[in-house]
Design a protein around this motif. Structure first.
Motif, PDB file in Angstrom:
ATOM      1  N   ASP A  62      14.508 -18.442 -53.870  1.00  0.00           N
ATOM      2  CA  ASP A  62      15.943 -18.692 -53.755  1.00  0.00           C
ATOM      3  C   ASP A  62      16.600 -17.513 -53.044  1.00  0.00           C
ATOM      4  O   ASP A  62      16.370 -16.362 -53.406  1.00  0.00           O
ATOM      5  CB  ASP A  62      16.541 -18.857 -55.158  1.00  0.00           C
ATOM      6  N   PRO A  63      17.453 -17.757 -52.078  1.00  0.00           N
ATOM      7  CA  PRO A  63      18.042 -16.646 -51.303  1.00  0.00           C
ATOM      8  C   PRO A  63      19.072 -15.833 -52.066  1.00  0.00           C
ATOM      9  O   PRO A  63      19.547 -14.818 -51.565  1.00  0.00           O
ATOM     10  CB  PRO A  63      18.674 -17.358 -50.111  1.00  0.00           C
ATOM     11  N   GLY A  64      19.454 -16.191 -53.241  1.00  0.00           N
ATOM     12  CA  GLY A  64      20.474 -15.429 -53.942  1.00  0.00           C
ATOM     13  C   GLY A  64      20.249 -15.405 -55.431  1.00  0.00           C
ATOM     14  O   GLY A  64      19.466 -16.193 -55.976  1.00  0.00           O
ATOM     15  N   PRO A  65      20.942 -14.499 -56.167  1.00  0.00           N
ATOM     16  CA  PRO A  65      20.808 -14.413 -57.617  1.00  0.00           C
ATOM     17  C   PRO A  65      21.361 -15.652 -58.320  1.00  0.00           C
ATOM     18  O   PRO A  65      22.236 -16.339 -57.784  1.00  0.00           O
ATOM     19  CB  PRO A  65      21.620 -13.162 -57.975  1.00  0.00           C
ATOM     20  N   GLU A  66      20.885 -15.902 -59.519  1.00  0.00           N
ATOM     21  CA  GLU A  66      21.331 -17.043 -60.290  1.00  0.00           C
ATOM     22  C   GLU A  66      22.029 -16.527 -61.548  1.00  0.00           C
ATOM     23  O   GLU A  66      21.369 -16.124 -62.505  1.00  0.00           O
ATOM     24  CB  GLU A  66      20.148 -17.936 -60.672  1.00  0.00           C
ATOM     25  N   PRO A  67      23.345 -16.543 -61.574  1.00  0.00           N
ATOM     26  CA  PRO A  67      24.097 -16.007 -62.728  1.00  0.00           C
ATOM     27  C   PRO A  67      23.706 -16.673 -64.040  1.00  0.00           C
ATOM     28  O   PRO A  67      23.629 -16.025 -65.083  1.00  0.00           O
ATOM     29  CB  PRO A  67      25.546 -16.292 -62.372  1.00  0.00           C
ATOM     30  N   GLU A  68      23.454 -17.950 -64.016  1.00  0.00           N
ATOM     31  CA  GLU A  68      23.105 -18.651 -65.252  1.00  0.00           C
ATOM     32  C   GLU A  68      21.783 -18.117 -65.834  1.00  0.00           C
ATOM     33  O   GLU A  68      21.653 -17.928 -67.040  1.00  0.00           O
ATOM     34  CB  GLU A  68      22.974 -20.149 -64.998  1.00  0.00           C
ATOM     35  N   LEU A  69      20.836 -17.850 -64.965  1.00  0.00           N
ATOM     36  CA  LEU A  69      19.562 -17.299 -65.422  1.00  0.00           C
ATOM     37  C   LEU A  69      19.759 -15.906 -66.012  1.00  0.00           C
ATOM     38  O   LEU A  69      19.194 -15.570 -67.056  1.00  0.00           O
ATOM     39  CB  LEU A  69      18.563 -17.257 -64.261  1.00  0.00           C
ATOM     40  N   SER A  70      20.592 -15.105 -65.360  1.00  0.00           N
ATOM     41  CA  SER A  70      20.871 -13.756 -65.869  1.00  0.00           C
ATOM     42  C   SER A  70      21.518 -13.820 -67.246  1.00  0.00           C
ATOM     43  O   SER A  70      21.175 -13.041 -68.145  1.00  0.00           O
ATOM     44  CB  SER A  70      21.791 -13.003 -64.907  1.00  0.00           C
ATOM     45  N   ASP A  71      22.460 -14.781 -67.409  1.00  0.00           N
ATOM     46  CA  ASP A  71      23.128 -14.923 -68.706  1.00  0.00           C
ATOM     47  C   ASP A  71      22.138 -15.311 -69.797  1.00  0.00           C
ATOM     48  O   ASP A  71      22.171 -14.778 -70.913  1.00  0.00           O
ATOM     49  CB  ASP A  71      24.226 -15.988 -68.614  1.00  0.00           C
ATOM     50  N   ARG A  72      21.246 -16.210 -69.502  1.00  0.00           N
ATOM     51  CA  ARG A  72      20.279 -16.660 -70.498  1.00  0.00           C
ATOM     52  C   ARG A  72      19.321 -15.527 -70.882  1.00  0.00           C
ATOM     53  O   ARG A  72      18.998 -15.351 -72.063  1.00  0.00           O
ATOM     54  CB  ARG A  72      19.495 -17.868 -69.957  1.00  0.00           C
ATOM     55  N   ILE A  73      18.888 -14.773 -69.901  1.00  0.00           N
ATOM     56  CA  ILE A  73      17.998 -13.641 -70.196  1.00  0.00           C
ATOM     57  C   ILE A  73      18.721 -12.610 -71.059  1.00  0.00           C
ATOM     58  O   ILE A  73      18.168 -12.092 -72.041  1.00  0.00           O
ATOM     59  CB  ILE A  73      17.477 -13.006 -68.892  1.00  0.00           C
ATOM     60  N   VAL A 101      12.093  -8.540 -48.091  1.00  0.00           N
ATOM     61  CA  VAL A 101      12.376  -8.511 -49.521  1.00  0.00           C
ATOM     62  C   VAL A 101      13.828  -8.127 -49.738  1.00  0.00           C
ATOM     63  O   VAL A 101      14.304  -7.149 -49.168  1.00  0.00           O
ATOM     64  CB  VAL A 101      11.445  -7.494 -50.246  1.00  0.00           C
ATOM     65  N   HIS A 102      14.532  -8.901 -50.556  1.00  0.00           N
ATOM     66  CA  HIS A 102      15.931  -8.614 -50.902  1.00  0.00           C
ATOM     67  C   HIS A 102      15.995  -8.428 -52.410  1.00  0.00           C
ATOM     68  O   HIS A 102      15.454  -9.237 -53.158  1.00  0.00           O
ATOM     69  CB  HIS A 102      16.849  -9.756 -50.487  1.00  0.00           C
ATOM     70  N   THR A 103      16.678  -7.382 -52.855  1.00  0.00           N
ATOM     71  CA  THR A 103      16.842  -7.142 -54.280  1.00  0.00           C
ATOM     72  C   THR A 103      18.308  -7.227 -54.632  1.00  0.00           C
ATOM     73  O   THR A 103      19.133  -6.554 -54.005  1.00  0.00           O
ATOM     74  CB  THR A 103      16.304  -5.754 -54.661  1.00  0.00           C
ATOM     75  N   ALA A 104      18.600  -8.057 -55.598  1.00  0.00           N
ATOM     76  CA  ALA A 104      19.989  -8.245 -56.013  1.00  0.00           C
ATOM     77  C   ALA A 104      20.112  -8.002 -57.501  1.00  0.00           C
ATOM     78  O   ALA A 104      19.579  -8.783 -58.289  1.00  0.00           O
ATOM     79  CB  ALA A 104      20.466  -9.638 -55.674  1.00  0.00           C
ATOM     80  N   PRO A 105      20.733  -6.904 -57.956  1.00  0.00           N
ATOM     81  CA  PRO A 105      20.862  -6.649 -59.381  1.00  0.00           C
ATOM     82  C   PRO A 105      21.991  -7.440 -60.020  1.00  0.00           C
ATOM     83  O   PRO A 105      22.997  -7.729 -59.366  1.00  0.00           O
ATOM     84  CB  PRO A 105      21.149  -5.142 -59.445  1.00  0.00           C
ATOM     85  N   ALA A 106      21.815  -7.807 -61.263  1.00  0.00           N
ATOM     86  CA  ALA A 106      22.869  -8.478 -62.015  1.00  0.00           C
ATOM     87  C   ALA A 106      22.932  -7.824 -63.383  1.00  0.00           C
ATOM     88  O   ALA A 106      21.964  -7.864 -64.133  1.00  0.00           O
ATOM     89  CB  ALA A 106      22.563  -9.972 -62.145  1.00  0.00           C
ATOM     90  N   ASP A 107      24.062  -7.183 -63.691  1.00  0.00           N
ATOM     91  CA  ASP A 107      24.208  -6.435 -64.938  1.00  0.00           C
ATOM     92  C   ASP A 107      25.018  -7.211 -65.967  1.00  0.00           C
ATOM     93  O   ASP A 107      25.929  -7.950 -65.624  1.00  0.00           O
ATOM     94  CB  ASP A 107      24.922  -5.086 -64.696  1.00  0.00           C
ATOM     95  N   ARG A 108      24.654  -6.980 -67.216  1.00  0.00           N
ATOM     96  CA  ARG A 108      25.457  -7.525 -68.333  1.00  0.00           C
ATOM     97  C   ARG A 108      25.609  -6.426 -69.383  1.00  0.00           C
ATOM     98  O   ARG A 108      24.652  -5.733 -69.663  1.00  0.00           O
ATOM     99  CB  ARG A 108      24.745  -8.716 -68.949  1.00  0.00           C
TER     100      ARG A 108
END
Length: 446
Positions: free
Chosen positions: A394-405, A439-446
């Motif tokens: 997937d070319p971009g982060p998935e907020p829903e997946l980040s929330d579930r994790i 390779v693209h790295t996209a962090p998602a913080d909670r």
């Protein structure tokens, strides 16, 4: 076995012979004429375990001014000597036990002259600092081999138990000065290395593996130092190799002391405090273990009336060592608990991420790694964040997946926790086209 030669003062020959006859010891007497006024020389073999008691009986007979030479003997062939061995093998214990008199001498011999001691420790500190900065275990081990620390550690406690105040004070003085020299020398070398731009780990010097384990020590460090103290006394009293045990004692002192100097030279005073606590804990542990081992082994000063006065300082020093260790073990216990929590959280987070990714919705996503990151607040650190690395097309982060994790991991943590989800997006094209992997790295913080 030992071979003793006693130069008897004039007029005391019969007193010596009476003691030996009462003990059933074979001896040879020869007349002696010398300027010292000696009357005779008496020579006889003894089982190692008998040396201390026989010399004590001779002193009780008023022969404390006699000159005694104790020599190692390879073997003695004699029926009477075999009977003597059996008599001194209490409860079937036929092993060697170094006499108190020889123990003092050996402890003193293991303590080098002060100038040699300083020079050897300076060399050891240079090698240890270089080994820690270069993250080289082999070089660090080399620094332990040349450090003459076994003598002072053992001499101090032999002096306490046997009532030898000079030996005790010399041992403690050497230990304090030795640790101070290693720390001071390491600070100087670390400052020079930093000014010279020799920063093998960048600004955060403690990420060097050889340093990291010493600036944030745990309770296992106590086991190393306690074992070194017990082994040191056994080597001294039972005839094992002092050189090998000396390396073990140096392992508990030299690298941590060098770590204090390096972190202080880098301005990381919290890390330096952690390493210094480890040095103090190890010094106390070695001395406490050595003192208790000597007392349990039955070493006492000569004479019934000297035992009680010596018991008091022995108990006093043991109490001081014990209380200090309990106080200093508290932060080590906190670090040990944090390591347990970190390991447990990593395992839990790993399981929860795997459970989330089992959903068919995330069939094209897979877990790369889970890591628990600690903060840099040395020596007692805390959990800073949990980093989860996943990959997919997937070319971009998935907020829903980040929330579930985040929700799955946070459910297992009492305090607020930061969960960082890093997405690695890789596109692999036809190899024949020569395109490289992107390779693209996209962090998602909670």
């Amino acid at each position: 076995m030992r071979y003793l030669e006693i130069t008897v003062p004039e007029g005391r020959r019969q007193a010596v012979l009476n003691v030996l006859d009462a003990e059933g010891i074979e001896y040879v007497v020869s007349d002696e004429t010398s300027a010292s006024g000696a009357d005779a020389v008496v020579r006889f073999p003894l089982p190692t375990r008998a040396v201390e008691s026989v010399l004590d009986r001779l002193n009780e007979a008023g022969l404390d001014d006699a000159r005694v030479v104790v020599i190692n003997a390879e073997t003695v062939i004699s029926r009477e000597f075999d009977e003597l061995i059996d008599r001194y093998s209490q409860g079937g214990q036929r092993g060697e036990r170094t006499s108190r008199q020889v123990l003092r001498t050996r402890a003193d011999e293991l303590t080098p002259t002060f100038s040699i001691y300083i020079v050897m420790l300076l060399i050891s500190s240079v090698v240890a600092t270089a080994g820690l900065l270069s993250d080289s275990p082999a070089v660090v081990v080399g620094s332990m081999v040349i450090a003459p620390l076994i003598g002072p550690a053992l001499a101090a406690n032999v002096g306490i138990v046997t009532g030898d105040d000079e030996l005790r004070s010399t041992g403690f003085r050497y230990q304090v000065v030795g640790v101070a020299i290693v720390i001071a020398a390491s600070i100087g070398i670390a400052v020079l290395a930093r000014l010279g731009g020799l920063e093998p780990a960048g600004v955060d010097i403690v990420v060097v593996a050889e340093l990291e384990e010493r600036v944030s020590p745990n309770l296992l460090s106590l086991a190393v130092a306690l074992g070194a103290g017990v082994a040191g006394i056994l080597s001294l009293t039972r005839g094992f190799s002092e050189a090998i045990v000396g390396v073990m004692i140096a392992a508990a002192l030299i690298p941590p002391a060098a770590a204090v100097g390096i972190t202080a030279g880098w301005g990381m005073y919290g890390a330096a405090a952690g390493a210094f606590v480890l040095v103090v804990v190890n010094v106390l542990s070695i001395n406490a273990a050595a003192l208790v081992t000597l007392w349990v082994a039955g070493y006492r000063p000569q004479g019934l009336f000297e035992v009680s006065p010596t018991r008091k300082p022995t108990i006093r020093y043991a109490t001081i060592f014990g209380i200090a260790l309990l106080v200093l073990a508290a932060p080590l216990g906190g670090i040990t608990l944090l390591e347990f929590q970190t390991t447990q959280l990593k395992s839990t987070a790993d399981e929860e991420v795997a459970a989330v990714l089992e959903d068919p919705e995330y069939d094209d996503v897979r877990e790369e790694s889970v890591e628990v990151i600690l903060d840099d607040d040395y020596p007692i650190r805390s959990i800073d964040r949990v980093v989860v690395r996943i990959s997919g097309h997937d070319p971009g982060p998935e907020p829903e997946l980040s929330d579930r994790i985040y929700e799955r991991i946070a459910a297992h943590v009492d305090d607020p926790v930061v969960v960082e989800v890093q997405y690695v997006v890789a596109e692999q094209r036809d190899e024949s086209s020569g395109d490289r992997v992107v390779v693209h790295t996209a962090p998602a913080d909670r």
